[in-house]
Design a protein around this motif. Structure first.
Motif, mmCIF file in Angstrom:
data_model
loop_
_atom_site.group_PDB
_atom_site.id
_atom_site.type_symbol
_atom_site.label_atom_id
_atom_site.label_comp_id
_atom_site.label_asym_id
_atom_site.label_seq_id
_atom_site.Cartn_x
_atom_site.Cartn_y
_atom_site.Cartn_z
ATOM 1 N N HIS A 15 0.926 -1.218 0.084
ATOM 2 C CA HIS A 15 -0.260 0.150 -0.220
ATOM 3 C C HIS A 15 0.944 1.161 -0.211
ATOM 4 O O HIS A 15 0.677 2.129 -0.648
ATOM 5 C CB HIS A 15 -0.829 -0.109 1.180
ATOM 6 C CG HIS A 15 -2.099 -0.925 0.952
ATOM 7 N ND1 HIS A 15 -3.225 -0.750 0.437
ATOM 8 C CD2 HIS A 15 -2.217 -2.146 1.704
ATOM 9 C CE1 HIS A 15 -4.020 -1.898 0.524
ATOM 10 N NE2 HIS A 15 -3.478 -2.853 1.255
ATOM 11 N N TYR A 16 1.984 1.251 0.626
ATOM 12 C CA TYR A 16 2.941 2.432 0.905
ATOM 13 C C TYR A 16 3.391 2.705 -0.432
ATOM 14 O O TYR A 16 3.439 3.987 -1.046
ATOM 15 C CB TYR A 16 3.928 2.263 1.819
ATOM 16 C CG TYR A 16 5.129 3.127 1.771
ATOM 17 C CD1 TYR A 16 5.061 4.351 2.121
ATOM 18 C CD2 TYR A 16 6.305 2.744 0.967
ATOM 19 C CE1 TYR A 16 6.060 5.424 2.096
ATOM 20 C CE2 TYR A 16 7.322 3.892 1.007
ATOM 21 C CZ TYR A 16 7.202 5.027 1.429
ATOM 22 O OH TYR A 16 8.173 5.839 1.396
ATOM 23 N N MET A 17 4.010 1.523 -1.263
ATOM 24 C CA MET A 17 4.624 1.733 -2.590
ATOM 25 C C MET A 17 3.463 2.313 -3.553
ATOM 26 O O MET A 17 3.832 3.092 -4.447
ATOM 27 C CB MET A 17 5.223 0.424 -3.176
ATOM 28 C CG MET A 17 6.460 0.233 -2.157
ATOM 29 S SD MET A 17 7.654 1.566 -2.110
ATOM 30 C CE MET A 17 8.070 2.135 -3.810
ATOM 31 N N LEU A 18 2.229 1.805 -3.308
ATOM 32 C CA LEU A 18 1.239 2.237 -4.541
ATOM 33 C C LEU A 18 1.002 3.921 -4.257
ATOM 34 O O LEU A 18 0.799 4.440 -5.301
ATOM 35 C CB LEU A 18 -0.260 1.483 -4.383
ATOM 36 C CG LEU A 18 -1.132 1.739 -5.322
ATOM 37 C CD1 LEU A 18 -1.008 1.718 -6.537
ATOM 38 C CD2 LEU A 18 -2.449 0.852 -4.848
ATOM 39 N N SER A 19 1.099 4.246 -2.853
ATOM 40 C CA SER A 19 0.946 5.638 -2.682
ATOM 41 C C SER A 19 2.137 6.402 -3.400
ATOM 42 O O SER A 19 1.899 7.226 -3.696
ATOM 43 C CB SER A 19 0.734 5.837 -1.098
ATOM 44 O OG SER A 19 1.955 5.717 -0.577
ATOM 45 N N GLN A 20 3.271 5.974 -3.075
ATOM 46 C CA GLN A 20 4.503 6.582 -3.630
ATOM 47 C C GLN A 20 4.358 6.592 -5.255
ATOM 48 O O GLN A 20 4.704 7.603 -5.688
ATOM 49 C CB GLN A 20 5.667 5.784 -3.287
ATOM 50 C CG GLN A 20 5.948 5.938 -1.689
ATOM 51 C CD GLN A 20 6.042 7.400 -1.272
ATOM 52 O OE1 GLN A 20 5.219 8.164 -0.925
ATOM 53 N NE2 GLN A 20 7.243 7.768 -1.373
ATOM 54 N N ALA A 21 3.813 5.649 -5.963
ATOM 55 C CA ALA A 21 3.613 5.642 -7.451
ATOM 56 C C ALA A 21 2.799 6.583 -7.832
ATOM 57 O O ALA A 21 2.951 7.263 -8.877
ATOM 58 C CB ALA A 21 3.655 4.147 -7.871
ATOM 59 N N LYS A 22 1.738 7.036 -7.133
ATOM 60 C CA LYS A 22 0.634 7.829 -7.500
ATOM 61 C C LYS A 22 1.076 9.459 -7.294
ATOM 62 O O LYS A 22 0.534 10.399 -7.585
ATOM 63 C CB LYS A 22 -0.612 7.596 -6.716
ATOM 64 C CG LYS A 22 -1.318 6.415 -6.941
ATOM 65 C CD LYS A 22 -2.641 6.290 -6.590
ATOM 66 C CE LYS A 22 -3.402 5.017 -6.842
ATOM 67 N NZ LYS A 22 -4.511 4.853 -6.438
ATOM 68 N N TRP A 23 2.445 9.666 -6.638
ATOM 69 C CA TRP A 23 2.862 10.842 -6.395
ATOM 70 C C TRP A 23 2.956 11.610 -7.896
ATOM 71 O O TRP A 23 3.601 11.111 -8.670
ATOM 72 C CB TRP A 23 4.231 10.940 -5.590
ATOM 73 C CG TRP A 23 4.798 12.175 -5.034
ATOM 74 C CD1 TRP A 23 5.529 13.253 -5.720
ATOM 75 C CD2 TRP A 23 4.343 12.849 -3.914
ATOM 76 N NE1 TRP A 23 5.865 14.425 -5.014
ATOM 77 C CE2 TRP A 23 5.284 14.025 -3.821
ATOM 78 C CE3 TRP A 23 3.867 12.409 -2.646
ATOM 79 C CZ2 TRP A 23 5.099 14.964 -2.765
ATOM 80 C CZ3 TRP A 23 3.836 13.240 -1.656
ATOM 81 C CH2 TRP A 23 4.444 14.382 -1.494
ATOM 82 N N SER A 24 2.574 12.911 -7.757
ATOM 83 C CA SER A 24 2.810 13.824 -9.074
ATOM 84 C C SER A 24 2.253 13.225 -10.194
ATOM 85 O O SER A 24 2.558 13.480 -11.336
ATOM 86 C CB SER A 24 4.157 14.067 -9.030
ATOM 87 O OG SER A 24 4.702 14.990 -7.963
#
Length: 232
Positions: A177-186
Motif C-alpha cells: 500500500h505504501y509503494m502504491l501511494s508513492q507511485a501515485k505521487w505527482s
C-alpha cells in the motif's frame, strides 16, 4: 490481536523453549506485515534448534525484502555493502538443505539485480517469472519488484498497475500500500494517495514511513494539526 495473545504464551516457562511456538508466531507476524517482529521471533526459533523449513524460508524472504528497503525513500542508492550482507543472509537460509525452490531461485535472482539498476532486465525477469509461477503464492513479490523497477524508470502508470496486482494477491501488505501511494505521487492519481497510506498504517501501526508521507499530505491540505501529530 490474536497474535498478541498467542505471543503471551512465550512468557510461560514450560512453553518458552518450544521452537515450534516461536516459528508459528514468526510466520504469523510476517503475514500480518510486521517483518521486523517476525525476524526476531524466527531467529529465536532458530536459536532453540528449529530445523523447520518455514524458519529458513521466511527468514530468507525477510532478508530479500530488506535488500530493497535499505534506502526506501530514494530507491536504488542505498548502502551497497548492507545490500550484499542482506543478500548473503537470504542465500544462506534459502539455499540451506536444498530449501531453494525454482520460485525462490527466481526471486533471489531478481532481488540481487536490484542494486545494479538494470531496471529493464529486472522487468523482463519478473514478467518471465510471472508467466511461469503466476498461479503460485508469493508472486506478489515479482509484481512488487517490477513496480519498483518501473518507478525507477519513471514509468509511474506501469508501476501503479504492478503494485495493484501485488495487492490483489496480498491485500494485507503495508509495504504494498505504501509503494502504491508513492507511485501515485505527482500523477493524475495524486489525490488518491491518502487511503493507501492510511491502510498501510492500519495494517502495521509502527510503519513509520506511512506517518512521514501522510504528514506531507496533511501539510498539502493545510491540516497542520494532523501533520504535527503524524510527525511526532
Amino acid at each position: 490481536r490474536m497474535l498478541f495473545e498467542v505471543e503471551k504464551l512465550t512468557e510461560d516457562q514450560d512453553l518458552a523453549g518450544m521452537a515450534e511456538l516461536w516459528c508459528i508466531l514468526g510466520v504469523g507476524w510476517y503475514r500480518a506485515s510486521d517483518p521486523d517482529r517476525a525476524e526476531r521471533l524466527l531467529l529465536r526459533a532458530e536459536e532453540l534448534g528449529s530445523r523447520d523449513r518455514w524458519v529458513r524460508e521466511y527468514l530468507g524472504r525477510i532478508y530479500l525484502e530488506k535488500m530493497t528497503r535499505a534506502d526506501p525513500i530514494s530507491f536504488g542508492s542505498g548502502d551497497e555493502e548492507e545490500r550484499e550482507v542482506l543478500g548473503g543472509k537470504a542465500a544462506r537460509y534459502l539455499e540451506s538443505d536444498g530449501a531453494t525452490s525454482r520460485l525462490d531461485s527466481d526471486l533471489m535472482r531478481v532481488y540481487r539485480l536490484m542494486p545494479s539498476r538494470r531496471y529493464s532486465e529486472i522487468i523482463t525477469h519478473c514478467s518471465a517469472a510471472l508467466k511461469e509461477h503466476g498461479s503460485l503464492e508469493r508472486c506478489e513479490e515479482f509484481w512488487m519488484l517490477s513496480g519498483l523497477a518501473h518507478s525507477a524508470l519513471e514509468d509511474r502508470e506501469s508501476a501503479i498497475v504492478a503494485f495493484q496486482e501485488a495487492l490483489k494477491i496480498r491485500p494485507h501488505w503495508a509495504w504494498g500500500h505504501y509503494m502504491l501511494s508513492q507511485a501515485k505521487w505527482s500523477t493524475r492519481h495524486h489525490g488518491s494517495r491518502l487511503p493507501h497510506l492510511e491502510e498501510a498504517i492500519r495494517i502495521q501501526p509502527n510503519f513509520w514511513l506511512g506517518y512521514v508521507w501522510r504528514a506531507f499530505l496533511w501539510i498539502e491540505r493545510k491540516e497542520l494539526e494532523k501533520a504535527e501529530s503524524d510527525s511526532q
